[in-house]
Design a protein around this motif. Structure first.
Motif, mmCIF file in Angstrom:
data_model
loop_
_atom_site.group_PDB
_atom_site.id
_atom_site.type_symbol
_atom_site.label_atom_id
_atom_site.label_comp_id
_atom_site.label_asym_id
_atom_site.label_seq_id
_atom_site.Cartn_x
_atom_site.Cartn_y
_atom_site.Cartn_z
ATOM 1 N N MET A 1 0.537 -1.185 0.094
ATOM 2 C CA MET A 1 0.057 -0.161 -0.064
ATOM 3 C C MET A 1 0.876 0.983 0.196
ATOM 4 O O MET A 1 1.608 1.187 0.640
ATOM 5 C CB MET A 1 -0.945 -0.392 1.262
ATOM 6 C CG MET A 1 -2.231 0.542 0.912
ATOM 7 S SD MET A 1 -3.260 0.519 1.879
ATOM 8 C CE MET A 1 -3.107 -0.844 3.260
ATOM 9 N N PRO A 2 0.721 1.822 -0.687
ATOM 10 C CA PRO A 2 1.768 3.507 -0.559
ATOM 11 C C PRO A 2 1.390 4.062 0.632
ATOM 12 O O PRO A 2 0.602 3.715 1.453
ATOM 13 C CB PRO A 2 0.686 4.760 -1.694
ATOM 14 C CG PRO A 2 -0.394 3.541 -3.129
ATOM 15 C CD PRO A 2 -0.516 2.334 -1.759
ATOM 16 N N LYS A 3 2.657 4.911 0.394
ATOM 17 C CA LYS A 3 2.390 5.873 1.942
ATOM 18 C C LYS A 3 2.044 7.431 1.472
ATOM 19 O O LYS A 3 3.178 7.880 0.878
ATOM 20 C CB LYS A 3 3.838 5.201 2.955
ATOM 21 C CG LYS A 3 3.885 3.923 3.429
ATOM 22 C CD LYS A 3 4.976 4.098 3.889
ATOM 23 C CE LYS A 3 5.205 2.217 4.295
ATOM 24 N NZ LYS A 3 5.865 1.832 5.091
ATOM 25 N N VAL A 4 1.751 7.304 3.283
ATOM 26 C CA VAL A 4 1.938 9.045 2.818
ATOM 27 C C VAL A 4 2.388 10.443 3.952
ATOM 28 O O VAL A 4 1.947 9.736 4.844
ATOM 29 C CB VAL A 4 0.345 10.043 2.649
ATOM 30 C CG1 VAL A 4 -0.041 11.025 2.329
ATOM 31 C CG2 VAL A 4 -0.208 9.115 1.569
ATOM 32 N N THR A 5 2.769 11.048 4.067
ATOM 33 C CA THR A 5 3.894 11.939 4.984
ATOM 34 C C THR A 5 3.095 13.050 4.824
ATOM 35 O O THR A 5 2.667 14.079 4.274
ATOM 36 C CB THR A 5 4.912 11.883 5.014
ATOM 37 O OG1 THR A 5 5.871 10.441 4.987
ATOM 38 C CG2 THR A 5 5.466 12.452 6.397
ATOM 39 N N TYR A 6 2.000 12.721 6.142
ATOM 40 C CA TYR A 6 1.295 13.949 7.041
ATOM 41 C C TYR A 6 1.735 14.979 7.679
ATOM 42 O O TYR A 6 2.529 13.939 8.285
ATOM 43 C CB TYR A 6 0.160 13.836 7.545
ATOM 44 C CG TYR A 6 -1.029 12.857 6.487
ATOM 45 C CD1 TYR A 6 -1.641 13.847 5.625
ATOM 46 C CD2 TYR A 6 -0.414 11.488 6.733
ATOM 47 C CE1 TYR A 6 -2.842 13.109 4.891
ATOM 48 C CE2 TYR A 6 -2.111 10.990 5.495
ATOM 49 C CZ TYR A 6 -2.561 11.535 5.454
ATOM 50 O OH TYR A 6 -3.229 11.191 4.038
ATOM 51 N N ILE A 7 2.423 16.232 8.049
ATOM 52 C CA ILE A 7 3.342 17.131 8.841
ATOM 53 C C ILE A 7 2.727 18.276 9.466
ATOM 54 O O ILE A 7 1.816 19.019 8.568
ATOM 55 C CB ILE A 7 4.815 17.343 8.227
ATOM 56 C CG1 ILE A 7 5.761 16.600 7.395
ATOM 57 C CG2 ILE A 7 5.756 18.457 9.492
ATOM 58 C CD1 ILE A 7 6.551 16.857 6.694
ATOM 59 N N GLU A 8 2.445 17.826 10.554
ATOM 60 C CA GLU A 8 1.650 19.501 11.297
ATOM 61 C C GLU A 8 1.865 20.035 10.949
ATOM 62 O O GLU A 8 3.423 20.547 10.905
ATOM 63 C CB GLU A 8 0.169 18.423 12.785
ATOM 64 C CG GLU A 8 0.015 17.669 12.808
ATOM 65 C CD GLU A 8 -0.731 17.212 13.998
ATOM 66 O OE1 GLU A 8 -0.810 18.322 14.841
ATOM 67 O OE2 GLU A 8 -0.415 15.865 14.543
ATOM 68 N N ALA A 9 0.799 21.735 11.329
ATOM 69 C CA ALA A 9 1.948 22.397 11.518
ATOM 70 C C ALA A 9 3.727 23.109 12.685
ATOM 71 O O ALA A 9 3.981 23.933 11.486
ATOM 72 C CB ALA A 9 1.137 23.514 11.312
ATOM 73 N N GLY A 10 2.649 22.106 13.554
ATOM 74 C CA GLY A 10 4.062 22.584 13.953
ATOM 75 C C GLY A 10 5.121 21.162 14.389
ATOM 76 O O GLY A 10 5.824 21.139 15.292
#
Length: 106
Positions: A1-10
């Motif tokens: 399954m493809p991976k996504v990196t989500y980076i929060e504003a903090g």
């Protein structure tokens, strides 16, 4: 399954798998990623799933269509790599995608 990196504003980083065919917004919601409200449920009728796509990945996402472009005008501080995460469908080619979340959604 493809991976996504989500980076929060903090700066907090979330690496999650998102099934092919689901949107980046659906991946965030199903994995409890804070910062993507998605008030319209993913039909490109608001801008509360706004993200900044990492510049290295922007071209791979295909860019916004006319309707999405219009909705981005409603986003808080859109930038040159802004997208609505409900409009980015995951594919194998997007494995490793990096998106940054804005400090606020409106």
């Amino acid at each position: 399954m493809p991976k996504v990196t989500y980076i929060e504003a903090g700066g907090e980083v979330h690496d999650v798998e998102v099934a092919t065919g689901l949107s980046v917004m659906e991946g965030a919601r199903s994995n409890g990623i804070p910062g993507i409200e998605a008030d319209c449920g993913g039909v490109c009728a608001c801008a509360t799933c706004h993200v900044f796509v990492d510049p290295d990945w922007y071209a791979a996402t295909g860019g916004p269509n006319e309707n999405e472009h219009d909705m981005l005008d409603c986003a808080t501080d859109p930038g040159p790599t802004s997208r609505l995460s409900c409009q980015i469908a995951m594919t194998g080619a997007l494995d490793g995608l990096v998106v940054r979340l804005p400090a606020t959604q409106r």
